[in-house]
Scaffold this motif. Sequence first.
Motif, PDB file in Angstrom:
ATOM      1  N   TRP A 388     -21.366  -0.223  28.589  1.00 32.25           N
ATOM      2  CA  TRP A 388     -22.341   0.001  27.528  1.00 32.25           C
ATOM      3  C   TRP A 388     -23.449   0.918  28.044  1.00 32.25           C
ATOM      4  O   TRP A 388     -23.836   0.862  29.229  1.00 32.25           O
ATOM      5  CB  TRP A 388     -22.948  -1.323  27.072  1.00 32.25           C
ATOM      6  CG  TRP A 388     -21.962  -2.229  26.374  1.00 32.25           C
ATOM      7  CD1 TRP A 388     -20.685  -1.942  26.001  1.00 32.25           C
ATOM      8  CD2 TRP A 388     -22.193  -3.591  25.991  1.00 32.25           C
ATOM      9  NE1 TRP A 388     -20.089  -3.029  25.400  1.00 32.25           N
ATOM     10  CE2 TRP A 388     -21.005  -4.057  25.373  1.00 32.25           C
ATOM     11  CE3 TRP A 388     -23.279  -4.459  26.089  1.00 32.25           C
ATOM     12  CZ2 TRP A 388     -20.866  -5.350  24.873  1.00 32.25           C
ATOM     13  CZ3 TRP A 388     -23.145  -5.752  25.583  1.00 32.25           C
ATOM     14  CH2 TRP A 388     -21.958  -6.188  24.991  1.00 32.25           C
ATOM     15  N   ILE A 481     -27.814  -3.522  19.425  1.00 33.07           N
ATOM     16  CA  ILE A 481     -26.545  -3.064  19.985  1.00 33.07           C
ATOM     17  C   ILE A 481     -25.659  -2.585  18.848  1.00 33.07           C
ATOM     18  O   ILE A 481     -25.561  -3.227  17.805  1.00 33.07           O
ATOM     19  CB  ILE A 481     -25.853  -4.170  20.808  1.00 33.07           C
ATOM     20  CG1 ILE A 481     -24.608  -3.613  21.507  1.00 33.07           C
ATOM     21  CG2 ILE A 481     -25.521  -5.392  19.969  1.00 33.07           C
ATOM     22  CD1 ILE A 481     -24.057  -4.533  22.585  1.00 33.07           C
ATOM     23  N   THR A 506     -22.021   0.873  22.509  1.00 33.80           N
ATOM     24  CA  THR A 506     -20.817   0.303  23.139  1.00 33.80           C
ATOM     25  C   THR A 506     -19.634   1.255  23.082  1.00 33.80           C
ATOM     26  O   THR A 506     -18.671   1.097  23.842  1.00 33.80           O
ATOM     27  CB  THR A 506     -20.400  -0.990  22.428  1.00 33.80           C
ATOM     28  OG1 THR A 506     -19.970  -0.673  21.099  1.00 33.80           O
ATOM     29  CG2 THR A 506     -21.558  -1.982  22.378  1.00 33.80           C
TER      30      THR A 506
END
Length: 513
Positions: A388, A481, A506
């Motif tokens: 990530w 995220i 990600t």
Amino acid sequence: MTKRKALISVSDKTGLIEFAKTLCELDIEIVSTGGTKQYLEESGIKTTAVESITGFSEMMDGRVKTLHPAIHGALLARRDKAAHLNDLQAHNIQLIDFVCVNLYPFKQTILKEGVGLEEAIENIDIGGPSMLRSAAKNYASVTVIVDPNDYPIVAKELLENQQTTLETRAKLGAKVFRHTAAYDAVIANYLTHNVAEKNPELLVLPYERKQVLRYGENSHQQATFYKNVLPDSYSIACCKQLHGKELSYNNIRDADAAIRIVREFVEPTVVALKHMNPCGIGTGATIFEAYIQAYTADPVSIFGGIVVCNRTVDLPTAKKMHALFLEIIIAPDYTAEALACLEQKKNVRILKLDFSQDKQAIETEKTGVLGGMLVQEQDSLVEEVDQWVCVTKRKPTKEEQQALVFAYKAVKYVKSNAIVVTNATQTLGIGAGQMNRVGSVKIALEQAKDNLIGAVLASDAFFPMSDSVEYAALKGIRAIIQPGGSIRDQESIEMADKYGVTMLFTNVRHFRH
């Protein structure tokens, strides 16, 4: 009049002796092979060897014994065609009126531990399916039985009328072709897997009926639950129901969704689910703590929902569950006290699932569409957290990083567009299935509005606009995220930097339609 004949060759001897005795009472001659012949004669039932019919002994370790015109001519000859009967007479072949055959146990063989290709191949039946298919094709005259459960039906009709009805023969014939098709499908899939063919030109799916359901998604829809012929132990099809009403169509679908989610978590975890979406996910040091986390995540939506626990349910946890109306509880086990507590409610469905099998090879997902079917791998990707990328000036704290990992596991199982707000142990707000992403953001943050200190936000796909980032930041979110990948990613990054929000990419999307 020529004596009627029944050819019997079975691997499953269930109920065979009683059925064979009925045939003998009716003066039907029994023709048999190998182990079946020996089994019948040990019970005092006289038989005729297949070799005496064919004039050939078994060959090639039994690979060839019934593949002969004297057998297949006797099965396929139409009784209403003089030419067929003349051919039989010319070749001294006598009719066979009944066939009772079941097949080498190929499925049972490949399910055994350590079975190799050679042993599997030796358990592919050739003569059995051939006899069954010949008899079933000629069901107008021949009674064919592949399932021991059908012995009583045939015996009853024979004792009452000396013959089976055409309707029964037709049903048994159709059953044969279903049986041989499924048998061949298991073999085809085994050999296809053996040669690593990923996209075969023909897809054959062997399933067997587990349960006829009261109705489907709605009360006016009929439905049946079929399970894979080769069972996956970690599945709703293989759950053991300990208590409660029969599972419904919607129960089964929801329970399947719930056990897919919980397999993502190693620590004690409870997933509460409603209408194919999680309404609460909680982890803790114990299953009791995890349940409290899942319950308090959304104490309203859990009502009438499904709860799955990845640890044995103890009495304190059971007492908390008992205080609530739940449709289904799933766990690897229950203490005796916990089970007794939960069983006080007669309708709650209590299921036991073998969690030790949750890392088996994951089955493909199949979705029916009009005129066809879509097949894909399950979204079982294990996230590479070290891959990530933090794309903002501010980096996540250790606590935020833990929460972001939890959040991204959770958002993977929420219907798109999906937004999840969590801390490191509990979902706080879930926005599911909205037609635009900012709508999901607003729903999730509204639900989490009293618990936003230290909360993070996860999105199943990229933010195509920066408005979602700004809305989340203004509500107090400081860590996000998302997969990234939008042509307008830079706008979202700049908006995050404007409010001091950390944001991770990600590079993996988790749509769930």
